[in-house]
Scaffold this active site. Structure first.
Site, PDB file in Angstrom:
ATOM      1  N   MET A  81      50.685  34.576  21.908  1.00 49.90           N
ATOM      2  CA  MET A  81      52.031  34.959  22.337  1.00 49.90           C
ATOM      3  C   MET A  81      53.075  33.881  22.005  1.00 49.90           C
ATOM      4  SD  MET A  81      51.191  36.588  26.103  1.00 49.90           S
ATOM      5  CE  MET A  81      52.873  37.192  26.383  1.00 49.90           C
ATOM      6  N   ASP A 239      47.887  38.690  23.435  1.00 47.59           N
ATOM      7  CA  ASP A 239      46.465  38.416  23.666  1.00 47.59           C
ATOM      8  C   ASP A 239      46.054  38.668  25.112  1.00 47.59           C
ATOM      9  OD1 ASP A 239      47.818  36.190  24.682  1.00 47.59           O
ATOM     10  OD2 ASP A 239      46.800  34.735  23.402  1.00 47.59           O
TER      11      ASP A 239
END
Length: 497
Positions: A81, A239
């Site tokens: 991220m 994720d």
């Protein structure tokens, strides 16, 4: 037969998995890429490395599986991220990607807080932390204005790889939620936040659902990956969102504890009006119109790795932990706080550092080892309690990662969380979540929940021991006092580091 592929673009490597209709991971492949740290606190990668290694991993996956390319129905992504990738009007990368673990943006975080005030938590639902994307954009705006002037769009890491595979610019809601530019509740880019920093909304790509088809593979990509140009590509997710999907966290009341280098407690949520005052993260889920609450312990598994490497370098992890089951709860009056690199939840504090409290001449290596595990789990319990305080009931927690590899640690989680702990039969984390998004997107299932029911199977459960849970509850109250009583000391010690 037909298959789907999950692509997990991590910080150190890209992992691809080939999954059949029963949810079995038949083959997997992983390819590393370098991390660049040109200055202290900087963390960057070359986006082209992600693309090249993803193609290598896909090609190896197809070669080892020996299946026909036409049998792969689709693929989707999970990605690290927050990382900033800036592109010009021709889609060319303007500078190396600035990653989630880059800490150069403290001044920009303070600027965001001062400029937006209460609007930040009202709109973005999260505090301004160095890891997020908006501070990185503002850093480039200030320090590299010539780059910012050329920027036409920004993407996150997995979105850049997907763009290179399909030619399509897009970003899913779960990853966009980690930029500080998204209005979390309305699922739209925030004009208020963008205008406050003179950023055009055109800098933000179009928003899509994680399971939405965004194209097919470009011909040259299909050739390089040994797939076909008809392979469907789905947007994918952050994720953590994909990790939640891969663990089946898709219904109200479901919660996950993931212990890797860092530790995460994540709970499914449908109430968009919740306000945690920034104590935990609140992001959009990969499931449509759902959210997740997430607390983070920065040094979870890392605390155990540090302890082993520092005090028991010649022992394996199994050897280090072999005697902890004989040590009573509380490690004979020894407490550990896992603040080795600062802390995130519930104390976003870069200066706080770890402590062993109550060290006694009678303590052995096993006492210290157990205390480390207990301290990590106490830290995660703080996130559990914040979520419970929102009115959510947590009676069961799916445990994944390193914390699910040791029987004593699994029971410890049950006792400290006072909740049933479930260990999964097969754990592939975010890569499995990405594969599930592709399976659902391809129409294999009517819902992600149906996909989870077919793909995810529990292996063993651990129930809390009532007597031990009481002991841990008392110790947890002591653990919670350590932060307040050591904060000032650590602030003063920071000048000597």
């Amino acid at each position: 037969m037909s298959y789907v592929i999950g692509v997990d673009l991590g910080t150190s490597a890209v992992k691809t998995v080939l999954v059949n209709r029963s949810g079995e991971v038949l083959f997997e492949s992983s390819q590393p890429y370098p991390l660049y740290q040109p200055k202290a606190g900087y963390s960057e990668q070359n986006p082209e490395d992600w693309v090249e290694q993803t193609l290598v991993s896909l090609r190896k996956l197809m070669e080892m599986s020996n299946i026909s390319a036409e049998e792969v129905a689709g693929l989707s992504f999970s990605g690290q991220m927050h990382g900033l990738v800036l592109l010009d009007k021709d889609g060319q990368v303007l500078r190396p990607a600035i990653l989630w673990n880059d800490t150069r943006t403290t001044a920009e975080c303070r600027l965001i807080e001062e400029t937006l005030g209460a609007d930040l938590l009202q709109i973005a639902k999260n505090r301004a932390l160095e890891g997020f994307t908006l501070p990185k954009i503002l850093w480039v705006q200030k320090h590299e204005p010539e780059i910012m002037e050329q920027a036409a769009v920004f993407l996150l890491p997995k979105d850049y790889v997907r763009y290179r595979l399909t030619g399509d610019f897009a970003m899913d809601y779960s990853d966009a939620a980690g930029t500080l530019l998204l209005d979390i509740a309305s699922k739209s880019w925030s004009q208020t936040i963008a205008e406050a920093f003179s950023l055009p909304l055109s800098l933000c790509p179009r928003l899509v659902e994680s399971f939405e088809e965004v194209g097919t593979l470009l011909p040259e990509i299909a050739e390089a990956s040994k797939l076909t140009a008809n392979t469907k590509v789905f947007a994918g997710g952050a994720d953590n969102a994909c990790g939640a999907i891969g663990a089946g966290i898709l219904n109200e009341g479901q919660t996950m504890s993931s212990i890797g280098t860092s530790g995460v407690v994540l709970a499914y949520e449908e109430r968009k009006e919740l306000d945690f005052e920034g104590k935990v993260h609140f992001f959009n889920h990969g499931e449509k119109d759902a959210f997740y609450i997430m607390g983070v312990t920065l040094a979870a598994g890392y605390s155990l790795t540090w302890f082993k490497d520092t005090f028991a370098k010649d022992l394996s992890f199994d050897e280090l932990l072999s005697g902890i089951d004989a040590i009573p709860a509380g490690s004979k009056g020894l407490l550990f706080t896992p603040y080795l690199v600062g802390e995130r939840t519930p104390h976003p504090d870069a200066n706080i550092r770890a402590s062993f409290i109550g060290v006694d001449a009678g303590h052995s290596l096993a006492h210290f080892g157990r205390a480390v595990l207990e301290g990590i789990t106490f830290s995660l319990r703080e996130s559990i309690d914040i979520i419970r305080e929102s009115g959510k009931t947590i009676n069961e927690v799916i445990s994944i990662g390193g914390g699910a590899k040791n029987e004593t640690w699994l029971q410890m989680q049950a006792d400290i969380f006072n909740s049933r702990i479930v260990k999964l039969e097969s754990e592939q984390g975010p890569a499995m979540g990405a594969a599930m998004l592709a399976a659902y997107g391809c129409g294999w299932f009517d819902s992600l929940q149906a996909c989870a029911a077919a793909f995810i199977r529990p292996a063993k459960t651990y129930e809390p021991n009532p007597e031990t849970a009481v002991v841990y509850n008392e110790l947890f109250a002591l653990y919670q006092k350590i932060y307040g009583q050591t904060r000032e000391l650590n602030e003063k010690l920071a000048q000597y580091r």
